[in-house]
Write a protein that holds these residues in place. Structure first.
Motif, PDB file in Angstrom:
ATOM      1  N   GLU A 147      -0.551   0.809 -13.600  1.00  0.00           N
ATOM      2  CA  GLU A 147      -1.878   1.669 -13.301  1.00  0.00           C
ATOM      3  C   GLU A 147      -1.748   2.963 -12.708  1.00  0.00           C
ATOM      4  N   CYS A 148      -0.566   3.098 -12.022  1.00  0.00           N
ATOM      5  CA  CYS A 148      -0.374   4.386 -11.379  1.00  0.00           C
ATOM      6  C   CYS A 148       0.326   5.444 -12.441  1.00  0.00           C
ATOM      7  N   GLY A 149       0.669   5.026 -13.385  1.00  0.00           N
ATOM      8  CA  GLY A 149       1.272   5.805 -14.591  1.00  0.00           C
ATOM      9  C   GLY A 149       2.777   6.064 -14.399  1.00  0.00           C
ATOM     10  N   VAL A 150       3.775   5.161 -13.829  1.00  0.00           N
ATOM     11  CA  VAL A 150       4.991   5.402 -13.923  1.00  0.00           C
ATOM     12  C   VAL A 150       5.525   5.216 -15.354  1.00  0.00           C
ATOM     13  N   ASP A 151       6.746   5.638 -15.417  1.00  0.00           N
ATOM     14  CA  ASP A 151       7.336   5.742 -16.867  1.00  0.00           C
ATOM     15  C   ASP A 151       8.046   4.297 -17.013  1.00  0.00           C
ATOM     16  N   GLY A 152       8.649   3.640 -15.907  1.00  0.00           N
ATOM     17  CA  GLY A 152       9.136   2.385 -16.197  1.00  0.00           C
ATOM     18  C   GLY A 152       9.427   1.502 -14.918  1.00  0.00           C
ATOM     19  N   VAL A 153       9.937   0.385 -14.878  1.00  0.00           N
ATOM     20  CA  VAL A 153      10.148  -0.207 -13.792  1.00  0.00           C
ATOM     21  C   VAL A 153      11.576  -0.861 -13.628  1.00  0.00           C
ATOM     22  N   LEU A 154      12.157  -0.970 -12.246  1.00  0.00           N
ATOM     23  CA  LEU A 154      13.213  -1.512 -12.005  1.00  0.00           C
ATOM     24  C   LEU A 154      13.264  -2.815 -11.484  1.00  0.00           C
ATOM     25  N   LEU A 155      14.034  -3.910 -12.054  1.00  0.00           N
ATOM     26  CA  LEU A 155      13.686  -5.268 -11.510  1.00  0.00           C
ATOM     27  C   LEU A 155      15.021  -5.925 -11.100  1.00  0.00           C
ATOM     28  N   VAL A 156      14.889  -6.141  -9.767  1.00  0.00           N
ATOM     29  CA  VAL A 156      16.419  -6.688  -9.247  1.00  0.00           C
ATOM     30  C   VAL A 156      16.368  -8.005  -9.363  1.00  0.00           C
ATOM     31  N   ILE A 167       9.659   8.734 -13.691  1.00  0.00           N
ATOM     32  CA  ILE A 167       9.623   7.930 -12.627  1.00  0.00           C
ATOM     33  C   ILE A 167       9.691   6.677 -12.831  1.00  0.00           C
ATOM     34  N   ILE A 168      10.544   5.872 -12.080  1.00  0.00           N
ATOM     35  CA  ILE A 168      10.858   4.506 -12.517  1.00  0.00           C
ATOM     36  C   ILE A 168      10.348   3.789 -11.041  1.00  0.00           C
ATOM     37  N   ALA A 169       9.591   2.933 -11.028  1.00  0.00           N
ATOM     38  CA  ALA A 169       9.482   2.303  -9.781  1.00  0.00           C
ATOM     39  C   ALA A 169       9.855   0.797  -9.545  1.00  0.00           C
ATOM     40  N   GLY A 170      10.377   0.866  -8.450  1.00  0.00           N
ATOM     41  CA  GLY A 170      11.170  -0.392  -7.989  1.00  0.00           C
ATOM     42  C   GLY A 170      10.192  -1.679  -7.468  1.00  0.00           C
ATOM     43  N   THR A 171       9.959  -2.454  -8.392  1.00  0.00           N
ATOM     44  CA  THR A 171       8.893  -3.531  -8.155  1.00  0.00           C
ATOM     45  C   THR A 171       9.469  -4.884  -8.171  1.00  0.00           C
ATOM     46  N   GLY A 172      10.703  -4.916  -8.213  1.00  0.00           N
ATOM     47  CA  GLY A 172      11.360  -6.462  -8.292  1.00  0.00           C
ATOM     48  C   GLY A 172      11.484  -7.058  -6.819  1.00  0.00           C
ATOM     49  N   SER A 173      11.324  -8.354  -6.760  1.00  0.00           N
ATOM     50  CA  SER A 173      11.709  -8.919  -5.485  1.00  0.00           C
ATOM     51  C   SER A 173      11.965 -10.509  -5.960  1.00  0.00           C
ATOM     52  N   ASN A 174      12.176 -11.308  -4.837  1.00  0.00           N
ATOM     53  CA  ASN A 174      12.353 -12.715  -5.139  1.00  0.00           C
ATOM     54  C   ASN A 174      11.298 -13.646  -5.382  1.00  0.00           C
ATOM     55  N   ASP A 175      10.207 -13.034  -5.406  1.00  0.00           N
ATOM     56  CA  ASP A 175       9.140 -13.748  -5.634  1.00  0.00           C
ATOM     57  C   ASP A 175       8.212 -13.343  -7.067  1.00  0.00           C
ATOM     58  N   THR A 176       8.487 -13.937  -8.021  1.00  0.00           N
ATOM     59  CA  THR A 176       7.870 -13.499  -9.351  1.00  0.00           C
ATOM     60  C   THR A 176       6.590 -13.166  -9.283  1.00  0.00           C
ATOM     61  N   ALA A 177       5.842 -13.803  -8.604  1.00  0.00           N
ATOM     62  CA  ALA A 177       4.354 -13.522  -8.728  1.00  0.00           C
ATOM     63  C   ALA A 177       4.001 -12.190  -7.951  1.00  0.00           C
ATOM     64  N   HIS A 178       4.819 -12.020  -7.141  1.00  0.00           N
ATOM     65  CA  HIS A 178       4.572 -10.551  -6.322  1.00  0.00           C
ATOM     66  C   HIS A 178       5.131  -9.520  -6.945  1.00  0.00           C
ATOM     67  N   ILE A 214       0.394  -2.851 -10.720  1.00  0.00           N
ATOM     68  CA  ILE A 214      -0.006  -1.763  -9.740  1.00  0.00           C
ATOM     69  C   ILE A 214       0.764  -0.411 -10.458  1.00  0.00           C
ATOM     70  N   ALA A 215       2.180  -0.650 -10.439  1.00  0.00           N
ATOM     71  CA  ALA A 215       2.856   0.468 -10.632  1.00  0.00           C
ATOM     72  C   ALA A 215       2.440   0.979 -12.424  1.00  0.00           C
ATOM     73  N   GLU A 266       0.887  -1.267  -0.057  1.00  0.00           N
ATOM     74  CA  GLU A 266      -0.011  -0.043  -0.087  1.00  0.00           C
ATOM     75  C   GLU A 266       0.919   1.335  -0.100  1.00  0.00           C
ATOM     76  N   GLU A 267       1.715   1.048   0.758  1.00  0.00           N
ATOM     77  CA  GLU A 267       2.749   2.454   0.577  1.00  0.00           C
ATOM     78  C   GLU A 267       3.720   2.606  -0.533  1.00  0.00           C
ATOM     79  N   LYS A 268       3.736   1.368  -1.283  1.00  0.00           N
ATOM     80  CA  LYS A 268       4.676   1.579  -2.566  1.00  0.00           C
ATOM     81  C   LYS A 268       3.621   1.974  -3.730  1.00  0.00           C
ATOM     82  N   GLU A 269       2.270   1.628  -3.606  1.00  0.00           N
ATOM     83  CA  GLU A 269       1.456   2.279  -4.510  1.00  0.00           C
ATOM     84  C   GLU A 269       1.241   3.797  -4.311  1.00  0.00           C
ATOM     85  N   ALA A 270       1.028   4.137  -3.050  1.00  0.00           N
ATOM     86  CA  ALA A 270       1.040   5.440  -2.624  1.00  0.00           C
ATOM     87  C   ALA A 270       2.283   6.407  -3.209  1.00  0.00           C
ATOM     88  N   LEU A 271       3.441   5.817  -2.840  1.00  0.00           N
ATOM     89  CA  LEU A 271       4.624   6.452  -3.533  1.00  0.00           C
ATOM     90  C   LEU A 271       4.852   6.508  -5.022  1.00  0.00           C
TER      91      LEU A 271
END
Length: 291
Positions: free
Chosen positions: A96-105, A75-86, A93-94, A56-61
């Motif tokens: 839908e929020c209108g970010v320009d890209g995502v960063l996946l670790v 704006i690049i959203a950090g959405t990576g984790s060690n859980d592919t589904a998550h 979510i990112a 919820e905090e990530k979506e708000a950010l």
């Protein structure tokens, strides 16, 4: 997608109760865009203490950053984790929020094989229309994505860049084999100029919270062919590059960045456990460094 040459991995401001401080977040974004000349900002990356942020905090950010930037930077959203589904869930979510890209670790702790890393990133990229930047940081994740795996992923349509922390040798291999338009960024401030020299595109920076304008001048000097000027600016910045990670001993970068911002008159609060704030010795060393 053009993310620019200087990308800042932003810390997440908290108030005295450890809740996201939205006023401080807006002031910090203005500082990074206007004073430090960031072309893009990563929100909810590991520098932003993403492991301690709720969904919820990530979506708000994400929503706040897109609205506050108002087109002044990407704006690049950090959405990576060690859980592919998550990671897929957060990426959608990112989007839908209108970010320009995502960063996946690269997935951490569970140590996937190279095929597992490839399938993880492929699945997330396939779930979104957003441009994807990969992130290889073996000192944190243990598993390291090879140049060969990076190049396999670079062939996918919306995987457009990578943030590479393994070595300059690996950056060189990726640059040499990447398709046209695939961008390689240094994930290590002190390697920003060497990475440019071997064909990299830019830097995803932590030090740019403090010395972004000098870093932008260094990058532009190199691109303009003023190699000596770029080298001199690198030498000027180098103590801060190293100090924000090693002064007086290795400290997680959100701790010292937040302390440094406070010393520069831009307080952004403390950090969340299990991180703890800078010690008196660390603060004294940081004051000396910034002076």
């Amino acid at each position: 997608m053009e993310f620019g040459r200087l990308i800042t991995a932003m810390v997440t401001p908290f108030d005295t109760n450890g809740v996201i401080d939205w006023d401080a977040t807006g002031r910090l974004m203005d500082h990074l865009i206007d004073s430090q000349q960031s072309d893009s900002i990563v929100v909810s990356g590991t520098t932003g203490e993403s492991p301690t942020l709720t969904d919820e905090e990530k979506e708000a950010l994400f929503r706040f950053a897109v609205k506050h930037a108002d087109g002044r930077c990407k704006i690049i959203a950090g959405t990576g984790s060690n859980d592919t589904a998550h990671s897929i869930h957060l990426t959608q979510i990112a989007e839908e929020c209108g970010v320009d890209g995502v960063l996946l670790v690269v997935p951490y702790y569970n140590k996937p094989s190279q095929e597992g890393i490839f399938q993880h990133f492929k699945a997330i990229a396939s779930s979104t229309k957003l441009p994807v930047m990969l992130y290889n940081v073996p000192s944190r994740t243990v598993a390291s994505m090879t140049a060969e795996t990076t190049l396999r992923l670079a062939a996918l349509d919306n995987i457009v860049a990578t943030k590479e922390c393994a070595s300059t040798d690996q950056v060189t291999q990726i640059v040499a084999g990447a398709p046209e338009g695939f961008r390689v960024y240094s994930g290590d401030d002190s390697a920003a100029l060497p990475v440019l020299a071997v064909g990299g595109y830019g830097i995803v920076s932590v030090a740019s919270h403090i010395i972004g304008a000098d870093m932008k001048r260094m990058i532009q000097a190199y691109l303009n062919g003023s190699v000596q000027e770029a080298a001199e600016l690198h030498q000027k910045c180098h103590p801060v590059f190293k100090g924000l990670f090693e002064l007086p001993n290795p400290v997680p970068n959100p701790v010292l960045v937040k302390a440094a911002l406070a010393l520069r008159g831009l307080p952004v609060g403390g950090v969340r456990l299990p991180l703890v704030g800078a010690t008196e010795a660390e603060m004294a060393s940081l004051r000396e460094l910034l002076a």
